[in-house]
Write an enzyme that holds these catalytic residues in place. Structure first.
Site, PDB file in Angstrom:
ATOM      1  N   GLY A   9       0.874  -1.178   0.000  1.00 48.50           N
ATOM      2  CA  GLY A   9       0.000   0.000   0.000  1.00 48.50           C
ATOM      3  C   GLY A   9       0.903   1.217   0.000  1.00 48.50           C
ATOM      4  N   GLN A  12      -1.583   7.274   1.251  1.00 49.75           N
ATOM      5  CA  GLN A  12      -1.194   8.363   2.159  1.00 49.75           C
ATOM      6  C   GLN A  12      -0.300   7.867   3.286  1.00 49.75           C
ATOM      7  OE1 GLN A  12      -1.707  11.199   1.022  1.00 49.75           O
ATOM      8  NE2 GLN A  12      -3.776  11.955   1.337  1.00 49.75           N
ATOM      9  N   ASP A  34       2.195  -1.550  -4.545  1.00 49.94           N
ATOM     10  CA  ASP A  34       0.802  -1.093  -4.646  1.00 49.94           C
ATOM     11  C   ASP A  34       0.210  -1.659  -5.935  1.00 49.94           C
ATOM     12  OD1 ASP A  34      -0.721   1.586  -3.150  1.00 49.94           O
ATOM     13  OD2 ASP A  34      -1.635   0.756  -4.974  1.00 49.94           O
ATOM     14  N   ARG A  83     -11.581   5.328   5.150  1.00 52.19           N
ATOM     15  CA  ARG A  83     -12.949   5.793   5.401  1.00 52.19           C
ATOM     16  C   ARG A  83     -13.227   7.121   4.720  1.00 52.19           C
ATOM     17  NH1 ARG A  83     -14.518   6.127  11.528  1.00 52.19           N
ATOM     18  NH2 ARG A  83     -12.312   6.453  11.936  1.00 52.19           N
ATOM     19  N   ARG A  89     -15.412   2.471  10.514  1.00 51.19           N
ATOM     20  CA  ARG A  89     -14.331   1.564  10.117  1.00 51.19           C
ATOM     21  C   ARG A  89     -14.934   0.239   9.654  1.00 51.19           C
ATOM     22  NH1 ARG A  89     -12.153   4.141  14.750  1.00 51.19           N
ATOM     23  NH2 ARG A  89     -10.277   5.321  14.289  1.00 51.19           N
ATOM     24  N   ASN A  96     -12.074  -4.533   2.298  1.00 58.10           N
ATOM     25  CA  ASN A  96     -10.707  -4.710   2.789  1.00 58.10           C
ATOM     26  C   ASN A  96     -10.379  -6.170   3.119  1.00 58.10           C
ATOM     27  OD1 ASN A  96     -10.125  -2.084   2.281  1.00 58.10           O
ATOM     28  ND2 ASN A  96     -10.164  -1.399   4.407  1.00 58.10           N
ATOM     29  N   HIS A 176      -9.909  -1.061  18.158  1.00 60.26           N
ATOM     30  CA  HIS A 176      -9.682   0.248  17.540  1.00 60.26           C
ATOM     31  C   HIS A 176     -11.005   0.750  16.974  1.00 60.26           C
ATOM     32  CE1 HIS A 176      -7.524   3.452  15.680  1.00 60.26           C
ATOM     33  NE2 HIS A 176      -7.656   3.017  14.442  1.00 60.26           N
TER      34      HIS A 176
HETATM   35  N1  APR Z   1      -2.891  -4.487  -2.979  1.00 60.29           N
HETATM   36  C1  APR Z   1      -2.038  -3.478  -2.733  1.00 60.29           C
HETATM   37  N2  APR Z   1      -2.415  -2.204  -2.577  1.00 60.29           N
HETATM   38  C2  APR Z   1      -3.729  -1.941  -2.688  1.00 60.29           C
HETATM   39  C3  APR Z   1      -4.680  -2.937  -2.940  1.00 60.29           C
HETATM   40  C4  APR Z   1      -4.232  -4.265  -3.106  1.00 60.29           C
HETATM   41  N3  APR Z   1      -5.067  -5.260  -3.355  1.00 60.29           N
HETATM   42  N4  APR Z   1      -5.903  -2.348  -2.983  1.00 60.29           N
HETATM   43  C5  APR Z   1      -5.727  -1.042  -2.754  1.00 60.29           C
HETATM   44  N5  APR Z   1      -4.406  -0.789  -2.579  1.00 60.29           N
HETATM   45  C6  APR Z   1      -3.738   0.490  -2.350  1.00 60.29           C
HETATM   46  C7  APR Z   1      -4.392   1.659  -3.080  1.00 60.29           C
HETATM   47  O1  APR Z   1      -4.007   1.673  -4.447  1.00 60.29           O
HETATM   48  C8  APR Z   1      -3.847   2.844  -2.287  1.00 60.29           C
HETATM   49  O2  APR Z   1      -2.678   3.390  -2.873  1.00 60.29           O
HETATM   50  O3  APR Z   1      -3.810   0.846  -0.985  1.00 60.29           O
HETATM   51  C9  APR Z   1      -3.504   2.246  -0.919  1.00 60.29           C
HETATM   52  C10 APR Z   1      -4.313   2.830   0.220  1.00 60.29           C
HETATM   53  O4  APR Z   1      -3.928   4.151   0.334  1.00 60.29           O
HETATM   54  P1  APR Z   1      -4.945   5.330   0.717  1.00 60.29           P
HETATM   55  O5  APR Z   1      -6.194   5.154  -0.049  1.00 60.29           O
HETATM   56  O6  APR Z   1      -4.209   6.616   0.582  1.00 60.29           O
HETATM   57  O7  APR Z   1      -5.282   5.011   2.250  1.00 60.29           O
HETATM   58  P2  APR Z   1      -4.447   5.377   3.569  1.00 60.29           P
HETATM   59  O8  APR Z   1      -4.872   6.700   4.081  1.00 60.29           O
HETATM   60  O9  APR Z   1      -2.998   5.143   3.322  1.00 60.29           O
HETATM   61  O10 APR Z   1      -5.043   4.277   4.586  1.00 60.29           O
HETATM   62  C11 APR Z   1      -4.872   2.904   4.355  1.00 60.29           C
HETATM   63  O11 APR Z   1      -5.077   2.325   6.673  1.00 60.29           O
HETATM   64  O12 APR Z   1      -5.773   3.573   8.519  1.00 60.29           O
HETATM   65  C12 APR Z   1      -6.137   2.650   7.553  1.00 60.29           C
HETATM   66  O13 APR Z   1      -8.491   3.128   7.299  1.00 60.29           O
HETATM   67  C13 APR Z   1      -7.237   3.189   6.666  1.00 60.29           C
HETATM   68  O14 APR Z   1      -7.749   1.071   5.753  1.00 60.29           O
HETATM   69  C14 APR Z   1      -7.108   2.293   5.490  1.00 60.29           C
HETATM   70  C15 APR Z   1      -5.594   2.061   5.385  1.00 60.29           C
END
Ligand code: APR
Length: 314
Positions: A9, A12, A34, A83, A89, A96, A176
């Protein structure tokens, strides 16, 4: 020996993790994975270029190929959907769970000996699913939540009491979610009990604000959820493992009878060192704290039942 962290991932939180690892030179190599490979590659390149300014020396790369995470010392998972305003959540669960199944398979096939820190929400259930799907040792799989929740509680207290956060020791236990259990009896300001420093009414408001700390930020950001404090919290766990610091940290850990809970992940204080979760610390809870902790455990169990209805293999 050179050390490696893979981030599953590169959103952010993933990007902030990579930047912090670089600035701290915590390891020699960071792989950002990612499904959106351009994001992983672009962020890795951007952070690598910042090393010319900040003077850190680590190798950074982006990928969408699980083979590149081979031999990672630590893997931090943020893959998933965050979210949006109005979402809990728990709303994230179905989507997820599917993502975490893929991640579990990728890790099992390529780097099964890593210490794995999960940040994806709903945290307690996703980390549990990650352990079930991967079948890897529970003491090498932990969830990041307690440090973040505690950091919010400490920050709000520091603002109210006008003392630096550094002087505040505290703990937040349980799941959490809105039932998390901030622990005023385990909170000290410069060594003094919190109860001597704050009126009950003010404390109640701060506890409530802590419980809703994530939602407060989502409402302000409008797009996405908190990422600086979650990333900083994940780094503290990774550092304790990599440097064998044996810090006591509140984390979502696999409970097998501790605190009267079996076969469930929930937030408790643990020692993190070179063997992963080396010990679960059982602190004494007052009857009121026990009641709140049990309520929080019930919320986690209920959501786990929902997850089992979505996927019978859990
Ligand atoms: N495999 C790898 N990466 C993935 C997949 C997957 N199957 N599906 C989605 N992603 C990537 C997205 O492309 C994205 O870049 O996961 C990343 C998630 O990043 P953001 O949307 O920016 O989310 P972020 O704020 O980083 O939070 C991620 O952590 O705190 C928790 O609730 C939040 O579940 C969320 C997670």
């Amino acid at each position: 020996m050179s050390k490696k962290i893979s981030l599953i991932g590169a959103g952010q939180i993933g990007g902030t993790l990579a930047h912090l690892i670089g600035l701290k030179e915590l390891v020699d190599e960071v792989v950002m994975f990612d499904v959106a490979s351009g994001i992983a590659k672009g962020k890795a390149l951007d952070i690598a270029q910042s090393s010319s300014v900040d003077g850190f020396n680590i190798k950074l790369s982006g990928t969408d190929n699980y083979e590149d995470i081979k031999n990672s010392d630590v893997i931090i998972i943020t893959a998933g959907v965050p979210r949006k305003p109005g979402m809990t959540r728990d709303d994230l669960l179905g989507i997820n769970l599917k993502i975490i199944k893929e991640v579990a398979d990728g890790i099992k096939a390529n780097s099964p000996k890593s210490f794995i820190i999960c940040i994806t929400n709903p945290l307690d259930i996703i980390v549990m699913a990650l352990q079930k799907y991967s079948g890897l040792e529970p003491n090498k799989i932990v969830g990041m939540a307690g440090i973040l929740d505690t950091s919010r509680f400490r920050y709000f207290l520091s603002q109210e009491l006008k003392v630096p956060v550094k002087e505040i020791e505290s703990l937040v236990l349980g799941g959490h979610g809105d039932t998390m259990v901030p622990m005023p009896n385990y909170t000290k300001i410069n060594g003094k009990p919190l109860s001597e420093m704050i009126e009950n009414k003010k404390l109640e408001l701060i506890i409530e604000r802590t419980r809703k700390g994530g939602a407060e930020i989502i409402k302000l950001l409008e797009k996405g959820s908190a990422f600086y404090a979650p990333a900083a919290s994940g780094i503290e766990m990774a550092e304790s493992y990599i440097k064998n610091l044996k810090k006591m940290l509140p984390c979502a850990a696999y409970l097998n009878g501790e605190y009267g809970v079996k076969n469930l992940y929930a937030g408790v204080p643990v020692i993190i060192g070179k063997d992963g979760v080396e010990k679960i610390i059982e602190i004494d809870l007052s009857s009121q704290e026990k009641e709140q902790f049990n309520l929080s455990i019930k919320a986690v169990k209920d959501l786990y039942e929902v997850a089992k209805n979505i996927d019978k293999n859990l």
